[in-house]
Design a protein around this motif. Sequence first.
Motif, PDB file in Angstrom:
ATOM      1  N   THR A 171      46.269  14.960  14.778  1.00  0.00           N
ATOM      2  CA  THR A 171      46.517  13.678  15.455  1.00  0.00           C
ATOM      3  C   THR A 171      47.785  13.733  16.291  1.00  0.00           C
ATOM      4  OG1 THR A 171      45.438  12.510  13.614  1.00  0.00           O
ATOM      5  CG2 THR A 171      46.787  11.193  15.115  1.00  0.00           C
ATOM      6  N   GLU A 172      48.814  14.372  15.759  1.00  0.00           N
ATOM      7  CA  GLU A 172      50.072  14.497  16.492  1.00  0.00           C
ATOM      8  C   GLU A 172      49.881  15.295  17.775  1.00  0.00           C
ATOM      9  OE1 GLU A 172      52.658  16.197  13.603  1.00  0.00           O
ATOM     10  OE2 GLU A 172      53.317  14.268  12.792  1.00  0.00           O
ATOM     11  N   LYS A 217      44.988  16.691   9.142  1.00  0.00           N
ATOM     12  CA  LYS A 217      44.568  15.605  10.018  1.00  0.00           C
ATOM     13  C   LYS A 217      45.765  15.028  10.773  1.00  0.00           C
ATOM     14  CE  LYS A 217      41.285  12.846  11.444  1.00  0.00           C
ATOM     15  NZ  LYS A 217      40.110  13.349  12.191  1.00  0.00           N
ATOM     16  N   ILE A 218      46.885  14.891  10.080  1.00  0.00           N
ATOM     17  CA  ILE A 218      48.105  14.377  10.723  1.00  0.00           C
ATOM     18  C   ILE A 218      48.549  15.306  11.840  1.00  0.00           C
ATOM     19  CG2 ILE A 218      50.573  13.971  10.359  1.00  0.00           C
ATOM     20  CD1 ILE A 218      49.849  12.945   7.551  1.00  0.00           C
ATOM     21  N   ALA A 219      48.508  16.629  11.555  1.00  0.00           N
ATOM     22  CA  ALA A 219      48.929  17.608  12.559  1.00  0.00           C
ATOM     23  C   ALA A 219      48.019  17.539  13.786  1.00  0.00           C
ATOM     24  CB  ALA A 219      48.899  19.012  11.946  1.00  0.00           C
ATOM     25  N   THR A 227      45.474  16.084  -0.164  1.00  0.00           N
ATOM     26  CA  THR A 227      46.791  16.178   0.487  1.00  0.00           C
ATOM     27  C   THR A 227      46.746  17.196   1.618  1.00  0.00           C
ATOM     28  OG1 THR A 227      47.866  15.622  -1.598  1.00  0.00           O
ATOM     29  CG2 THR A 227      49.221  16.672   0.090  1.00  0.00           C
ATOM     30  N   ALA A 277      44.757  15.772   4.507  1.00  0.00           N
ATOM     31  CA  ALA A 277      45.520  14.723   5.184  1.00  0.00           C
ATOM     32  C   ALA A 277      46.599  15.324   6.082  1.00  0.00           C
ATOM     33  CB  ALA A 277      46.143  13.787   4.147  1.00  0.00           C
ATOM     34  N   GLN A 278      47.294  16.354   5.587  1.00  0.00           N
ATOM     35  CA  GLN A 278      48.334  17.013   6.386  1.00  0.00           C
ATOM     36  C   GLN A 278      47.738  17.653   7.635  1.00  0.00           C
ATOM     37  OE1 GLN A 278      49.998  19.639   3.418  1.00  0.00           O
ATOM     38  NE2 GLN A 278      51.536  18.144   2.764  1.00  0.00           N
TER      39      GLN A 278
END
Length: 212
Positions: free
Chosen positions: A128-129, A124-126, A118, A121-122
């Motif tokens: 990517t954003e 990676k999301i940050a 988790t 993933a968080q």
Amino acid sequence: MSKKEITEAIERIRSYMEQQNRPYSVNDIFMNLHKEIGKTACQKAIDQLVSDGVLREKSYGKQKVYVYDQNHFPSLDEEQLKAMDARIVELTEAIKEKEKLCSEVEVKLRGLSSSLTTEEAQKKIAETEVAVETMQKKLKDLQENQVLVSKEEKDKVNKDSENMLKMWRKRRRMTVDILDAIMEGYPKTKKVLYEEIGIETDEDVGITMPKM
């Protein structure tokens, strides 16, 4: 070893061989009993059991193996043998099912092990954003025809281009001079010479030298 220890070793090996009911060498028995009975004591106990008719000895070259004498087991009638065969088939199928289940669980486990946590993933999301935001800004700048290349970068590109063009002209001129010198003593046409040497001109490949 004392007489008591030898007696205990004989009984332990007798019990083990009866329970396992499969052939073993002396070293197998020694290792399987976790070396708790010395190898010499194992051999003595086995020899005594063979002498007593409890174990049977088989020789394969220099190797000797021992197995519990089957005559000490109660005989089974036909119905008991059929029941045991049926039980073997049943247990074999059960083992196959368990192995299949284990394989499925292992596949799922490998999938979970390769998945991001988790926290990962968080993160990676940050990341990517941020990357998306940067690309969107760059796209917007391009759409608005904003200058994205600095003057220094542009000057460097122009300078490099001029140097490459000078080098191109210089090498082209040298090549032409050499070929012209060859043509003075060459009996055929320039086109034939170029074909024999394998030379392609700028015109052959559809290239026009830029003007400086």
